[in-house]
Design a protein around this motif. Structure first.
Motif, mmCIF file in Angstrom:
data_model
loop_
_atom_site.group_PDB
_atom_site.id
_atom_site.type_symbol
_atom_site.label_atom_id
_atom_site.label_comp_id
_atom_site.label_asym_id
_atom_site.label_seq_id
_atom_site.Cartn_x
_atom_site.Cartn_y
_atom_site.Cartn_z
ATOM 1 N N ASP A 61 0.828 -1.214 0.000
ATOM 2 C CA ASP A 61 0.000 0.000 0.000
ATOM 3 C C ASP A 61 0.862 1.265 0.000
ATOM 4 O O ASP A 61 0.399 2.333 -0.354
ATOM 5 C CB ASP A 61 -0.908 0.016 1.241
ATOM 6 N N SER A 87 -0.519 -5.825 5.067
ATOM 7 C CA SER A 87 -0.891 -6.546 6.286
ATOM 8 C C SER A 87 -1.745 -5.714 7.230
ATOM 9 O O SER A 87 -2.302 -6.243 8.181
ATOM 10 C CB SER A 87 0.371 -7.003 7.039
ATOM 11 N N SER A 134 5.405 -9.432 12.095
ATOM 12 C CA SER A 134 4.395 -9.550 13.159
ATOM 13 C C SER A 134 3.032 -9.122 12.639
ATOM 14 O O SER A 134 2.018 -9.781 12.902
ATOM 15 C CB SER A 134 4.735 -8.673 14.354
ATOM 16 N N SER A 135 3.009 -8.015 11.895
ATOM 17 C CA SER A 135 1.731 -7.519 11.373
ATOM 18 C C SER A 135 1.108 -8.553 10.432
ATOM 19 O O SER A 135 -0.102 -8.784 10.462
ATOM 20 C CB SER A 135 1.944 -6.218 10.590
HETATM 21 P P1 G4P Z 1 8.516 -6.915 11.994
HETATM 22 O O1 G4P Z 1 7.718 -7.855 12.830
HETATM 23 O O2 G4P Z 1 8.949 -7.519 10.695
HETATM 24 O O3 G4P Z 1 9.673 -6.275 12.694
HETATM 25 O O4 G4P Z 1 7.561 -5.688 11.569
HETATM 26 P P2 G4P Z 1 6.195 -5.158 12.250
HETATM 27 O O5 G4P Z 1 5.090 -6.095 11.996
HETATM 28 O O6 G4P Z 1 6.482 -4.757 13.642
HETATM 29 O O7 G4P Z 1 5.924 -3.855 11.359
HETATM 30 C C1 G4P Z 1 6.817 -2.757 11.303
HETATM 31 C C2 G4P Z 1 6.017 -1.486 11.007
HETATM 32 O O8 G4P Z 1 5.467 -1.593 9.702
HETATM 33 C C3 G4P Z 1 4.845 -1.253 11.936
HETATM 34 O O9 G4P Z 1 4.686 0.164 12.035
HETATM 35 C C4 G4P Z 1 3.671 -1.799 11.166
HETATM 36 O O10 G4P Z 1 2.451 -1.214 11.539
HETATM 37 C C5 G4P Z 1 4.043 -1.408 9.756
HETATM 38 N N1 G4P Z 1 3.468 -2.308 8.754
HETATM 39 C C6 G4P Z 1 3.582 -3.665 8.703
HETATM 40 N N2 G4P Z 1 2.969 -4.141 7.612
HETATM 41 C C7 G4P Z 1 2.452 -3.088 6.957
HETATM 42 C C8 G4P Z 1 1.702 -2.943 5.728
HETATM 43 O O11 G4P Z 1 1.416 -3.903 4.998
HETATM 44 N N3 G4P Z 1 1.343 -1.674 5.389
HETATM 45 C C9 G4P Z 1 1.671 -0.587 6.139
HETATM 46 N N4 G4P Z 1 1.276 0.604 5.706
HETATM 47 N N5 G4P Z 1 2.387 -0.680 7.283
HETATM 48 C C10 G4P Z 1 2.773 -1.912 7.676
HETATM 49 P P3 G4P Z 1 4.711 0.884 13.434
HETATM 50 O O12 G4P Z 1 3.899 0.131 14.412
HETATM 51 O O13 G4P Z 1 4.369 2.308 13.154
HETATM 52 O O14 G4P Z 1 6.136 0.692 13.836
HETATM 53 P P4 G4P Z 1 7.300 1.725 13.640
HETATM 54 O O15 G4P Z 1 7.056 2.417 12.326
HETATM 55 O O16 G4P Z 1 7.175 2.612 14.798
HETATM 56 O O17 G4P Z 1 8.520 0.837 13.601
#
Ligand code: G4P
Length: 286
Positions: A61, A87, A134-135
């Motif tokens: 996205d 995700s 994780s997401s």
């Molecule tokens: P990890 O387990 O591989 O380390 O990654 P995690 O799921 O913690 O995701 C890392 C960051 O990426 C998170 O942001 C999560 O919300 C965001 N994220 C994961 N998948 C997607 C996706 O498909 N689309 C979008 N737009 N974002 C995604 P965060 O909680 O804000 O963490 P941070 O930015 O403060 O590290």
């Protein structure tokens, strides 16, 4: 990414993955769709060997939709399965079942020929930190919960997560590392926020990001910051202009470059500059 990778740690992760490969049927390798090459572990193909594998372009996205398609076509041209997902919203997740089925087709055929019962597939999810493992896993376990009405994330032991269709996911045993040999990789990981701001020069990264935009997506940066003609401007000059437009001025009328760079990086990471892909398959000859 604020994690130190030591040879000992890397050897241990390799060993754990190799051991766990024996109990899974396939590997789902997550990458960040904005930087599919820089967010890959460089050794993963060697570590996972001949296990059926699918590359999952997560955070699709946030990436350029045309580039997502180009990456998928690129992987397919190399005989590799790939799918783009988000995700957070769940977009693309619906296509996973078919994608998993297709990479397991050959194995299931062999098992059937040998008279073995085809059991629910087990998939190991791998990826460097911050690609969204994780997401992704949470998203899939929520789907299972929503579908069956059961408690989401039903586990047999704490590493296995049962998801819709009876599939079982195994989270990477150990933390995978990114490529270390290429400065561009470090820069791209910094742009996307995978490396914490404290460990690199924010102004330098901001200036590089400006140069990147000037070359690949000039309209996006011109529109966002109401810049004039940026042709022939260097990254640092563009960043200075952004600072000026955003009122990042310190005493004496100078631009606070650190503040300007942080604004740019924050807005880039929040997709305010549009859906951007930083690297394309044709940028690399591999
Ligand atoms: P990890 O387990 O591989 O380390 O990654 P995690 O799921 O913690 O995701 C890392 C960051 O990426 C998170 O942001 C999560 O919300 C965001 N994220 C994961 N998948 C997607 C996706 O498909 N689309 C979008 N737009 N974002 C995604 P965060 O909680 O804000 O963490 P941070 O930015 O403060 O590290």
């Amino acid at each position: 990414m604020n994690i130190q990778w030591y040879p000992g740690h890397m050897a241990k992760t390799r060993r754990l993955i190799s051991e766990n490969l024996k109990i899974v049927d396939a590997v789902a390798e997550l990458v960040d769709a904005r930087i599919p090459r820089s967010s890959r572990n460089p050794d993963i193909d060697g570590i996972t060997g001949h296990k059926p594998k699918i590359i999952i372009l997560n955070k699709s996205d946030m990436a350029d939709p045309a580039a997502n398609k180009r990456w998928i076509d690129h992987y397919k041209s190399m005989g590799r399965a790939a799918i783009a997902v988000d995700s957070i919203s769940g977009a693309g997740i619906g296509g996973l079942k078919t994608a998993f089925e297709s990479i397991l087709q050959e194995k299931n055929r062999r098992d059937t020929e040998r008279g073995m019962k085809v059991r629910p597939p087990r998939i190991m999810v791998v990826g460097i930190p911050n690609v969204g493992k994780s997401s992704f896993i949470n998203r899939l376990s929520k789907r299972a919960g929503a579908k069956t009405g059961d408690t989401p994330g039903i586990t047999r032991d704490k590493q296995w997560i049962r998801i819709s269709g009876g599939y079982e996911l195994l989270d990477t045993p150990g933390i995978l590392w990114p490529r270390f040999d290429d400065p561009t990789t470090g820069l791209y990981l910094a742009f996307t926020g995978a490396i914490k701001d404290e460990v690199y020069d924010v102004v330098e990264a901001g200036a590089h990001l400006c140069s990147y935009f000037a070359e690949k997506y000039p309209e996006n940066i011109i529109e966002r910051y109401r810049l004039g003609d940026i042709n022939n401007m260097k990254g640092y000059e563009i960043l200075t202009e952004i600072g000026r437009k955003r009122g990042c001025i310190i005493s004496g009328g100078e631009v606070d470059m650190g503040r300007a760079a942080r604004i740019l990086l924050d807005e880039f990471r929040a997709c305010r500059l549009g859906r951007i892909t930083l690297e394309m398959p044709e940028d690399y000859d591999e």
